[in-house]
Design an enzyme around this catalytic site. Structure first.
Site, short mmCIF file in Angstrom:
data_model
loop_
_atom_site.label_atom_id
_atom_site.label_comp_id
_atom_site.label_asym_id
_atom_site.label_seq_id
_atom_site.Cartn_x
_atom_site.Cartn_y
_atom_site.Cartn_z
N ASP A 1 0.38 96.84 20.57
CA ASP A 1 -0.95 96.44 19.81
C ASP A 1 -2.27 96.87 20.95
O ASP A 1 -2.05 96.89 22.18
CB ASP A 1 -0.95 94.91 20.09
N GLU B 1 10.06 91.08 4.98
CA GLU B 1 9.60 89.99 5.23
C GLU B 1 9.45 88.67 5.15
O GLU B 1 8.60 88.55 4.12
CB GLU B 1 8.76 89.64 6.88
N PHE B 2 10.00 87.59 5.68
CA PHE B 2 10.47 86.45 3.89
C PHE B 2 10.30 85.65 5.18
O PHE B 2 10.60 84.61 4.75
CB PHE B 2 11.23 86.19 3.34
N GLU C 1 5.73 80.88 7.84
CA GLU C 1 4.50 80.04 9.08
C GLU C 1 5.42 78.95 8.83
O GLU C 1 5.06 78.41 8.25
CB GLU C 1 3.32 80.00 9.53
N LEU D 1 7.15 73.41 -5.67
CA LEU D 1 6.96 71.71 -6.84
C LEU D 1 5.89 70.91 -6.55
O LEU D 1 5.81 70.14 -7.43
CB LEU D 1 8.07 71.92 -7.97
N ALA E 1 2.54 69.45 -6.28
CA ALA E 1 1.45 69.39 -6.53
C ALA E 1 -0.05 69.04 -5.40
O ALA E 1 0.74 68.27 -4.94
CB ALA E 1 0.62 69.21 -7.90
N GLY E 2 -1.21 69.66 -5.61
CA GLY E 2 -2.14 69.45 -4.53
C GLY E 2 -2.95 69.86 -4.31
O GLY E 2 -3.41 70.76 -5.93
N CYS F 1 -1.08 84.98 2.96
CA CYS F 1 0.24 85.37 2.17
C CYS F 1 0.17 85.66 0.38
O CYS F 1 -0.71 86.22 -0.51
CB CYS F 1 1.57 85.20 2.64
N LYS G 1 -1.30 75.06 5.88
CA LYS G 1 0.16 74.32 6.38
C LYS G 1 -0.31 73.77 7.32
O LYS G 1 -0.69 74.07 7.72
CB LYS G 1 0.89 74.65 5.05
C1 UGA Z 1 4.91 82.74 2.50
C2 UGA Z 1 6.21 82.90 1.87
O1 UGA Z 1 6.67 81.27 1.66
C3 UGA Z 1 7.24 83.35 2.88
O2 UGA Z 1 8.17 83.78 2.84
C4 UGA Z 1 6.54 84.70 2.92
O3 UGA Z 1 7.25 85.84 4.24
C5 UGA Z 1 5.60 84.42 3.44
O4 UGA Z 1 3.96 84.00 3.04
C6 UGA Z 1 4.67 86.39 3.60
O5 UGA Z 1 4.33 86.60 3.10
O6 UGA Z 1 4.78 86.60 5.37
P1 UGA Z 1 3.41 81.47 4.21
O7 UGA Z 1 2.45 81.28 3.90
O8 UGA Z 1 4.03 80.85 5.48
O9 UGA Z 1 4.72 81.96 3.52
O10 UGA Z 1 3.53 79.46 3.92
P2 UGA Z 1 5.09 78.96 2.29
O11 UGA Z 1 5.55 77.74 2.85
O12 UGA Z 1 5.00 79.55 1.53
O13 UGA Z 1 2.90 77.87 1.79
C7 UGA Z 1 2.61 78.90 1.42
C8 UGA Z 1 0.86 77.99 0.57
O14 UGA Z 1 1.56 77.16 -0.79
C9 UGA Z 1 0.63 76.62 1.57
O15 UGA Z 1 -0.82 76.84 1.04
C10 UGA Z 1 1.29 75.56 0.91
O16 UGA Z 1 0.67 74.20 1.48
C11 UGA Z 1 1.22 75.84 -0.49
N1 UGA Z 1 2.36 74.75 -0.98
C12 UGA Z 1 4.27 75.53 -0.42
C13 UGA Z 1 1.90 74.20 -1.97
O17 UGA Z 1 0.86 74.07 -2.60
N2 UGA Z 1 2.86 73.67 -3.08
C14 UGA Z 1 4.40 73.76 -2.94
O18 UGA Z 1 5.15 72.88 -3.28
C15 UGA Z 1 4.67 74.40 -1.41
#
Ligand code: UGA
Length: 434
Positions: free
Chosen positions: A30, A151-152, A155, A250, A252-253, A260, A320
């Site tokens: 870095d 990557e998937f 956080e 799924l 809601a909120g 991402c 989150k």
């Molecule tokens: C997301 C993907 O889930 C990962 O697979 C991916 O690798 C990552 O982006 C990336 O591209 O680096 P992340 O952003 O860490 O991961 O968080 P998520 O857990 O997916 O949540 C994303 C957002 O969706 C949060 O703000 C969460 O509150 C919201 N969310 C999630 C909802 O509002 N409702 C849901 O049912 C699920």
């Protein structure tokens, strides 16, 4: 395998640490020296469960080290994972300047064969640009390959996701690149999916956009529920029991945030349009998400009418739970809106408050940060749930009520049971529930 990981942000640091844990010799690189100093002491510069322990253990074993010397890290490695940022630009496209800079640096330090692996989320067709830049800037005739290995990680569960992947996507165009990546991921061989590079790049953007679409979908259904007697939690449950739909994402909120989904949906819409495809679906996913803030703030306004001079407690600031990340967090727009309407805010988050102070500094009048969720409720005319931390789910609501001026609770993440909250005497509103 000798590996360099360029970029020690969220993706880079988890990747470097976990590749070392898989048994490889890894150098994390870095440009930011202060970050390197922190990481070398065995601490991640951000909060991620389980990462510090794994980082410290691998630093101790000597399989993982960190440097800001670009030439040294690149020259010592055969495989280079590129994990630098691709932030959104004004027009929705991804800013690829850091990727281009890394490609030039690798080209300038080609001292043998190198495999350059895109790990950052990039638009389809990026590998062609990396190849072009490297060919233009290389100072020797050593061969190189470019591959995509998106990557998937989520956080909050990044280490767990890396060490137990659903799939390892590998996009390659030579056997040499394929063999190297298959060897790197030997432990997950049964989950490796091999494709061409464009396909692997697109799998990443398509996966994130699909999950974002599920969220926007259920949020619009929630709006519909509010105009009927339906309950979105039950609708989501009923839908999710169909294996073809699945129950995940799924909820809601207040909509999705983070570094991402918002960025990736916009970037996919942009690249698709540039390639001549109608991307209206993706623009709508984004527009519905943007609209969540208005829907939520409208509930707040309806509950207290005038916000000027009112004290509002805000529970949860991170995008989150289980992270201190506030990038694109819905809380930011909510706070901004409430401040514009003259509210006085008492803000609480178990991990993200320090980051939020950078955006909304504490001033002792309109903005106050508290270190206990009950303190957010003290003297408040209304209390908002913005991020569903477990600690917030477990609050003693009778105690909360006693601290408030008016017991009004707006739950942006449906964490509480409406009947139970109302039985305690709260005026209560949530998302998509009667
Ligand atoms: C997301 C993907 O889930 C990962 O697979 C991916 O690798 C990552 O982006 C990336 O591209 O680096 P992340 O952003 O860490 O991961 O968080 P998520 O857990 O997916 O949540 C994303 C957002 O969706 C949060 O703000 C969460 O509150 C919201 N969310 C999630 C909802 O509002 N409702 C849901 O049912 C699920």
């Amino acid at each position: 395998m000798k590996i360099a990981v360029v970029g020690t942000g969220y993706v880079g640091l988890v990747t470097a640490t976990c590749l070392a844990e898989l048994g490889h010799a890894v150098i994390g690189l870095d440009k930011d020296r202060s970050k390197i100093v922190t990481i070398r002491s065995g601490r991640a510069p951000f909060y991620e469960p389980g990462l510090d322990d794994l980082l410290a253990a691998n630093l101790k074993k000597g399989t993982l080290r960190f440097t800001d010397d670009e030439a040294e890290a690149i020259r010592a490695s055969e495989v280079i994972f590129v994990c630098v940022g691709t932030p959104p630009q004004e027009d929705g496209s991804a800013d690829m300047s850091q990727i281009e800079e890394v490609a030039r640096t690798i080209a300038a330090n080609l001292n043998g064969y190198k495999l350059v692996v895109e790990k950052s989320t990039v638009p389809v067709k990026t590998s062609a640009w990396i190849k072009k830049v490297m060919t233009a800037f290389k100072k020797s005739e050593h061969p190189f390959d470019v591959a995509s290995n998106p990557e998937f990680l989520r956080e909050g569960s990044g280490v767990e996701d890396f060490m137990n992947p659903d799939r390892v996507m590998i996009g390659v165009e030579t056997e040499r690149a394929r063999d190297l990546l298959v060897r790197i991921y030997e432990r997950f061989r049964d989950r490796v999916v091999i494709s061409n590079i464009d396909t692997a790049e697109l799998v990443k953007h398509a996966s994130n956009s699909f999950l974002a679409m599920k969220i926007s979908f259920i949020n619009r259904i929630a709006d519909l529920c509010e105009r009927t007697d339906a309950d979105v939690e039950m609708v989501a449950r009923g839908m999710g029991l169909d294996d073809r739909i699945g129950k995940a994402f799924l909820k809601a909120g207040l909509g999705y945030g983070g570094s991402c989904f918002p960025k990736d949906v916009k970037a996919l819409a942009k690249i698709g349009s540039e390639l001549g495809v109608d991307m209206a679906l993706f623009r709508m996913v984004d527009a519905i998400n943007e609209d969540r803030i208005r829907v939520f703030v409208e509930k707040v306004r309806k509950a207290v009418w005038i916000l000027k001079g009112k004290t509002v407690g805000v529970l949860g600031l991170a995008f989150k739970p289980e992270t201190d990340d506030i990038r694109e967090a819905p809380s930011i727009k909510v706070i901004d809106d409430l401040l514009k309407q003259g509210a006085r805010l008492r803000l609480y988050d178990p991990k993200a408050a320090d980051n939020m102070k950078g955006l909304f500094p504490e001033d002792g009048r309109a903005v106050t940060y508290v270190s206990d969720p009950y303190e957010a409720a003290r003297g408040a005319h209304i209390l908002l749930v913005v991020t569903e931390w477990d600690e917030i789910r477990r609050l003693d609501l009778a105690k909360v009520k006693a601290l408030m001026v008016n017991p009004v609770l707006i739950d942006g993440r449906n964490v509480f049971d409406p009947a139970a909250v109302r039985a305690l005497g709260f005026e209560y509103a949530s998302i998509g529930r009667a």
